[in-house]
Design a protein around this motif. Sequence first.
Motif, mmCIF file in Angstrom:
data_model
loop_
_atom_site.group_PDB
_atom_site.id
_atom_site.type_symbol
_atom_site.label_atom_id
_atom_site.label_comp_id
_atom_site.label_asym_id
_atom_site.label_seq_id
_atom_site.Cartn_x
_atom_site.Cartn_y
_atom_site.Cartn_z
ATOM 1 N N VAL A 171 0.834 -1.210 0.000
ATOM 2 C CA VAL A 171 0.000 0.000 0.000
ATOM 3 C C VAL A 171 0.866 1.255 0.000
ATOM 4 O O VAL A 171 0.594 2.223 -0.720
ATOM 5 N N PHE A 172 1.940 1.236 0.784
ATOM 6 C CA PHE A 172 2.799 2.421 0.918
ATOM 7 C C PHE A 172 4.089 2.298 0.107
ATOM 8 O O PHE A 172 5.052 3.026 0.363
ATOM 9 N N ASP A 173 4.108 1.368 -0.843
ATOM 10 C CA ASP A 173 5.280 1.191 -1.697
ATOM 11 C C ASP A 173 5.257 2.250 -2.807
ATOM 12 O O ASP A 173 4.486 2.158 -3.760
ATOM 13 N N THR A 174 6.097 3.263 -2.652
ATOM 14 C CA THR A 174 6.091 4.373 -3.628
ATOM 15 C C THR A 174 6.772 4.004 -4.941
ATOM 16 O O THR A 174 6.703 4.778 -5.905
ATOM 17 N N SER A 175 7.438 2.824 -4.972
ATOM 18 C CA SER A 175 8.087 2.425 -6.227
ATOM 19 C C SER A 175 7.078 1.917 -7.255
ATOM 20 O O SER A 175 7.392 1.805 -8.441
ATOM 21 N N VAL A 176 5.868 1.579 -6.796
ATOM 22 C CA VAL A 176 4.805 1.114 -7.699
ATOM 23 C C VAL A 176 3.881 2.291 -8.000
ATOM 24 O O VAL A 176 3.363 2.915 -7.074
ATOM 25 N N PRO A 177 3.673 2.608 -9.274
ATOM 26 C CA PRO A 177 2.746 3.706 -9.605
ATOM 27 C C PRO A 177 1.359 3.445 -9.024
ATOM 28 O O PRO A 177 0.894 2.306 -9.000
ATOM 29 N N PHE A 178 0.717 4.522 -8.566
ATOM 30 C CA PHE A 178 -0.592 4.361 -7.926
ATOM 31 C C PHE A 178 -1.598 3.704 -8.877
ATOM 32 O O PHE A 178 -2.428 2.896 -8.453
ATOM 33 N N ALA A 179 -1.507 4.023 -10.170
ATOM 34 C CA ALA A 179 -2.457 3.453 -11.132
ATOM 35 C C ALA A 179 -2.311 1.940 -11.249
ATOM 36 O O ALA A 179 -3.263 1.251 -11.634
ATOM 37 N N ASP A 180 -1.114 1.414 -10.924
ATOM 38 C CA ASP A 180 -0.884 -0.036 -11.006
ATOM 39 C C ASP A 180 -0.942 -0.715 -9.645
ATOM 40 O O ASP A 180 -0.807 -1.935 -9.561
ATOM 41 N N ASN A 181 -1.099 0.065 -8.580
ATOM 42 C CA ASN A 181 -1.055 -0.490 -7.218
ATOM 43 C C ASN A 181 -2.497 -0.710 -6.728
ATOM 44 O O ASN A 181 -3.135 0.192 -6.173
ATOM 45 N N VAL A 182 -2.989 -1.946 -6.941
ATOM 46 C CA VAL A 182 -4.372 -2.244 -6.567
ATOM 47 C C VAL A 182 -4.573 -2.143 -5.052
ATOM 48 O O VAL A 182 -5.608 -1.650 -4.567
ATOM 49 N N ASP A 183 -3.574 -2.579 -4.285
ATOM 50 C CA ASP A 183 -3.685 -2.519 -2.823
ATOM 51 C C ASP A 183 -3.855 -1.071 -2.348
ATOM 52 O O ASP A 183 -4.681 -0.776 -1.470
ATOM 53 N N ALA A 184 -3.065 -0.169 -2.918
ATOM 54 C CA ALA A 184 -3.161 1.254 -2.527
ATOM 55 C C ALA A 184 -4.505 1.835 -2.939
ATOM 56 O O ALA A 184 -5.099 2.634 -2.211
ATOM 57 N N GLN A 185 -5.005 1.420 -4.102
ATOM 58 C CA GLN A 185 -6.304 1.938 -4.554
ATOM 59 C C GLN A 185 -7.429 1.472 -3.625
ATOM 60 O O GLN A 185 -8.318 2.254 -3.277
ATOM 61 N N ILE A 186 -7.385 0.200 -3.224
ATOM 62 C CA ILE A 186 -8.409 -0.295 -2.301
ATOM 63 C C ILE A 186 -8.323 0.453 -0.970
ATOM 64 O O ILE A 186 -9.338 0.856 -0.391
ATOM 65 N N PHE A 187 -7.093 0.660 -0.494
ATOM 66 C CA PHE A 187 -6.901 1.304 0.807
ATOM 67 C C PHE A 187 -7.334 2.763 0.771
ATOM 68 O O PHE A 187 -8.138 3.209 1.616
ATOM 69 N N PHE A 188 -6.812 3.521 -0.204
ATOM 70 C CA PHE A 188 -7.011 4.979 -0.180
ATOM 71 C C PHE A 188 -8.323 5.421 -0.830
ATOM 72 O O PHE A 188 -8.847 6.484 -0.486
ATOM 73 N N ILE A 189 -8.854 4.635 -1.761
ATOM 74 C CA ILE A 189 -10.069 5.072 -2.463
ATOM 75 C C ILE A 189 -11.323 4.424 -1.886
ATOM 76 O O ILE A 189 -12.353 5.088 -1.719
ATOM 77 N N ALA A 190 -11.231 3.127 -1.548
ATOM 78 C CA ALA A 190 -12.448 2.419 -1.111
ATOM 79 C C ALA A 190 -12.619 2.420 0.408
ATOM 80 O O ALA A 190 -13.716 2.686 0.906
ATOM 81 N N ARG A 191 -11.553 2.121 1.148
ATOM 82 C CA ARG A 191 -11.737 1.862 2.582
ATOM 83 C C ARG A 191 -11.446 3.057 3.482
ATOM 84 O O ARG A 191 -12.156 3.281 4.462
ATOM 85 N N LEU A 192 -10.392 3.813 3.222
ATOM 86 C CA LEU A 192 -10.034 4.907 4.136
ATOM 87 C C LEU A 192 -11.111 5.996 4.190
ATOM 88 O O LEU A 192 -11.486 6.431 5.297
ATOM 89 N N PRO A 193 -11.662 6.452 3.035
ATOM 90 C CA PRO A 193 -12.749 7.455 3.145
ATOM 91 C C PRO A 193 -13.950 6.928 3.927
ATOM 92 O O PRO A 193 -14.561 7.671 4.699
#
Length: 334
Positions: free
Chosen positions: A39-61
Motif C-alpha cells: 500500500v505504501f510502496d512508492t516504487s509502484v505507480p498508484f495506477a498499477d497499485n491495486v492494494d493502494a487503490q483499495i486502501f485509499f479510495i475504497a476503505r479509508l474514506p
Amino acid sequence: MRPLGRRLVRVVAAFGTLALAAAVLAPLVGSTRIDLLRVFDTSVPFADNVDAQIFFIARLPRTLAALLVGSTLAASGVVLQALLRNPLATPFTLGVSAGASLGAMLAMTFAPPMAIAGLTAVPLASFAGSIGAVSIVYALSTIRHRGLSTDVLLLAGVTLNSFFSALILFVQYLADATETLQNVRWLMGDLDVGGYEPIVASLPLAGAALFCFALLPRALNLLALGPESAAARGVDVHRAQRLAFFSASIATGAAVSLGGPVGFIGIVVPHLVRLMVGADHRLVLPASALFGGAFLVGCDLVARTAFAPMELPVGIVTAMIGGPFFLWLLVRHR
C-alpha cells in the motif's frame, strides 16, 4: 492536577486510543486482502497499485466517514438527552434526521445530475432539509414562550418526524424502481461516500458543533437537575438550551447528509459510556464522541465483512444492536 482532571486525561486517552486503533485497523480488513507494505510502496505507480487503490479510495474514506458520523451522532445524543431530560432522546427525536432524509429523497428523485465543489445534490439537499426542520421546530417551541420550551420542542420534533416520514413515503411512491432502490439504500445508512470531498465539506459544521459541545458540560450537568436548579446555580438557561439545541441539530444534519440516517448510535453509545465513566458530562461528552466513532467503524466493518463479498447497509447492523438495547433501556427506566 485535580481528581477530575486526572480522570478526564485517563478517559480521553483510553477512548482516544480505541478510536485511533479502529481508524488504523479497519481499512486493512475487508473481503479482499491487501498488503500493507505494498500500500505504501512508492516504487509502484498508484495506477498499477491495486492494494493502494483499495486502501485509499475504497476503505479509508469510508472509515473516516464512520468516525465523523459516529462521533457527532453520539455526542448529539448526550446533549439532547440532557437538554430534554429524557434518557430515550436521540439525535433523530427532533425531526432533524427526517428533514435531512426528505431533502435527500427529493434530490435523488427529482434533481438533475449536478455537483457543486465536488458535492452532489444529495448531501446539499439533505443538509438544507435538516436546516428547514430545525427552523420549524425552533419556531414552534418559542412562539408562545420567552425561552425554549423543551416539552413543545419534544412534541413538535416527534410530530414533524412523522410528517416528514409520510412525505418520504410519498416521494418514494412517485419514484421509479431504480430511484426507489437508491432511496431505500440511502435510508439504511450509507458510509460509502466515494471520496474525501463529502468528508471535508462536513468538517466545518461538525467541528463547529463539537466546539459548542465543549462549552456545555457544566451547564448540562445542572440542566439535568431542572431549569430552575440550573438558574439558581448561575446558568443562563435560555442561552445554554439554545446552544445545545442548535449545536446538536447542526451536528445531526452534518452527519445525516454525510452517511444517511444511521440509527441508534445516539442512544446506545451515550448509555454504554455512562456505564463506564459515570454521569458527569465533563467525561461523558468527550468519551461518547470518541467511542461513537470507534463503535460505528466497528459496525461498518461487520457490515462489510459478515456476508462478503456482499455488503450490508451499516444501519442494519446498528439497528440489530440498538433495537434490543433501546427496549432494555425502556424497561430499565420505567
